[in-house]
Structures are given as structure tokens and as C-alpha cells.
Design a protein around this motif. Structure first.
Motif, mmCIF file in Angstrom:
data_model
loop_
_atom_site.group_PDB
_atom_site.id
_atom_site.type_symbol
_atom_site.label_atom_id
_atom_site.label_comp_id
_atom_site.label_asym_id
_atom_site.label_seq_id
_atom_site.Cartn_x
_atom_site.Cartn_y
_atom_site.Cartn_z
ATOM 1 N N TYR A 171 0.828 -1.209 0.000
ATOM 2 C CA TYR A 171 0.000 0.000 0.000
ATOM 3 C C TYR A 171 0.860 1.256 0.000
ATOM 4 O O TYR A 171 2.046 1.234 0.324
ATOM 5 N N ALA A 173 0.541 5.400 1.391
ATOM 6 C CA ALA A 173 -0.246 6.236 2.288
ATOM 7 C C ALA A 173 0.512 7.523 2.588
ATOM 8 O O ALA A 173 1.744 7.554 2.581
ATOM 9 N N PRO A 179 -1.877 4.251 8.045
ATOM 10 C CA PRO A 179 -2.710 4.376 6.848
ATOM 11 C C PRO A 179 -4.193 4.362 7.194
ATOM 12 O O PRO A 179 -4.604 3.794 8.210
ATOM 13 N N GLU A 183 -6.842 3.592 2.278
ATOM 14 C CA GLU A 183 -5.515 3.421 1.696
ATOM 15 C C GLU A 183 -5.079 1.955 1.686
ATOM 16 O O GLU A 183 -4.502 1.483 0.700
#
Length: 296
Positions: A171, A173, A179, A183
Motif C-alpha cells: 500500500y 499512504a 494508513p 488506503e
């Protein structure tokens, strides 16, 4: 030519503290309503050599870093506690989770399918941070030591280890260590894995299946992993060497010099594995994650 340069090993321990089945007899995985407390602990992150650095982090209100652990050493022995509920649900990628609801456990009358995504009382979540402070790029692989094993010598633990499924998603962020739910749900799926063969007397009838959608027209919408899906079995994990190609199933990504990437990890009891899962009650498991790197 590639040379094996870095080994990073993370050990994640899953301890199910109170795995209690519903008072209603379980006739199918989706009819179980367990109220199970679990904690994620005993995380050790070791950089044996080279430049790959890793850390484990809590995610959400259900998890906390236990810095009071007398063995806690940042980057070497990090302890993470998670207060969550392990229920037999289903997911393809560890991002979206579904749970069917039955009207009758005898006639298997389906009322609805709940989307339990973002409800950590159904599964466990954690974050992994991988950094390359060195001068050259690295190719990161999931290592052979990755494993899901029973942490107690009983049928419940062997069954839980047989049906547990783990996913890793990368991910991005604005605040990577904190996060938002949106996200992590927008993460890129890297790999889903589980045990290929059941342990003890546990049965795996469908180790390639998952609940594909909340549609109930004509019954549950069951999907199956195809050859192009990043799904892998831990018994098939191989030792990574300088000759391991990036086309290998265990390859995750390249990590450039000075770069840090973040993984969102989830662990759950995959409900489509077998018809009856009461056997997992009282079970405890250990999840071991290992990452290996070679020069890219």
C-alpha cells in the motif's frame, strides 16, 4: 550476475486465546458464529547481513506494540498484540472479506452475505515495513522459512493451521505507519498463501476456493484461483538463490537503494476450505514470515 546479499527474517506468532464455537451445531462453515479472541505476538525481525531492514507495526485500534516486553528490541525482537476475533470467513486477496448468514443450519437456507471488510473482529491485521538503506537495488522474495504451524499439540491447532490463509498487499499512504482504511483497501495484492496439505485429521476439500461476491442468486458465488492469480502453498516454497528468477511465485518486488515499502498483512480462518470447521475450536497457530533478497 545476481549474488545473494541479504536475508531478513520475521517471525509472527498467532495465539488464539479463546476459540469457542457457537451453541448452535455447525453444519457448514458459514453457519458458525464463533466469538474468538486472538492476539498477535512474538514478532522477531532480524537482519542477518546486508542492508535490508524490516519492522512490524500495529494497525487499527485492535493492535498495539508491546514495548514492555522484556525481550523487546526494535528491529530484532518486536512484539505486537492484537485483540481480534477469528471467525471462519472468506477472502481471495486479504482485502475484502465476506461472511454468509444462514436462516437454517439444517436446510442451508441462505439469508444474506455480509461484507465484513474493515471489521478486524473477524480477522487479524498487521503492517510490515521493508527498507533498503544500501547503495544498490534488491529483489525481494518471500522466503522458504515462511510457514503456518500449530503452536500446540492438539487437533484444534492442527485444524486451524490447515485452514488459515494469509495475504500480503503493498500500500501507499500519506502517513505510511498510520494508513487509513481506504488506503490499505487500495493496496496492490502481492500474494495469498496457505498450507497445501492438511495436518492431523483435518480435511481440506477446496484449497483453491473463496467466496467471490455477495451474490446469493442460486447459492453462494464461489470462485477459484487460476494459474495467473498470486496464490501459493507454503509446502512448495523454495530456497531463494542468486539464480532465482523474478518470474518465480515467491518474488514480491524490487526495492531500490534508499527506498521503503509497506505491506498490509491479514490472517484469517478461510471458511471455504472444508464443510465443517468446529474441529478448529481451541486451536492455536504460529505464522512465520521470512523475506529474502538478492542483488537486483
Amino acid at each position: 550476475m545476481k549474488t545473494e546479499k541479504v536475508v531478513f527474517a520475521g517471525i509472527v506468532g498467532m495465539l488464539v486465546a479463546s476459540f469457542a464455537a457457537s451453541a448452535v451445531a455447525t453444519l457448514a462453515w458459514v453457519s458458525t458464529a464463533r466469538n474468538t479472541l486472538s492476539s498477535l505476538s512474538g514478532v522477531r525481525l532480524e537482519s542477518e547481513k546486508g542492508t535490508l531492514v524490516g519492522h512490524i507495526h500495529a494497525f487499527g485500534t485492535a493492535s498495539t506494540i508491546d514495548e514492555e516486553d522484556p525481550d523487546y528490541v526494535y528491529g530484532q525482537n518486536e512484539t505486537l498484540k492484537i485483540d481480534s476475533v477469528a471467525r471462519d470467513i472468506s477472502s481471495k486477496d486479504g482485502l475484502r472479506f465476506l461472511k454468509p448468514n444462514w436462516v437454517s443450519t439444517e436446510g442451508f437456507v441462505l439469508e444474506s452475505v455480509d461484507d465484513v471488510t474493515g471489521k478486524p473482529k473477524h480477522y487479524s491485521e498487521f503492517l510490515v515495513e521493508l527498507s533498503n538503506p544500501g547503495n544498490g537495488p534488491l529483489s525481494i522474495f518471500l522466503g522458504k522459512d515462511t510457514d503456518i504451524v500449530p503452536s500446540a499439540d492438539n487437533d484444534g491447532s492442527r485444524a486451524f493451521a490447515s485452514w488459515a490463509r494469509v495475504a500480503l498487499n503493498q500500500y501507499a499512504a500519506s502517513d505510511p505507519l498510520h494508513p487509513s482504511r481506504a488506503e490499505v483497501l487500495g493496496a496492490t495484492h502481492l500474494l495469498t498463501f496457505e498450507r497445501k496439505d492438511p495436518l492431523g485429521t483435518a480435511i481440506k476439500e477446496h484449497n483453491d476456493s473463496y467466496l467471490a461476491s455477495s451474490s446469493i442468486v442460486g447459492g453462494l458465488d464461489i470462485g477459484h484461483y487460476g494459474p495467473s492469480d498470486p496464490h501459493h502453498f507454503i509446502e512448495d516454497f523454495e530456497e531463494v538463490t542468486k539464480d532465482t528468477p523474478k518470474e518465480h511465485d515467491q518474488y514480491l518486488f524490487d526495492l531500490n537503494a534508499g527506498e521503503t515499502r509497506y505491506l498490509y498483512g491479514t490472517l484469517w480462518l478461510e471458511g471455504t476450505e472444508t464443510f465443517l470447521q468446529d474441529q478448529a475450536d481451541g486451536g492455536t497457530i504460529d505464522l512465520t514470515l521470512s523475506f529474502r533478497a538478492t542483488d537486483a
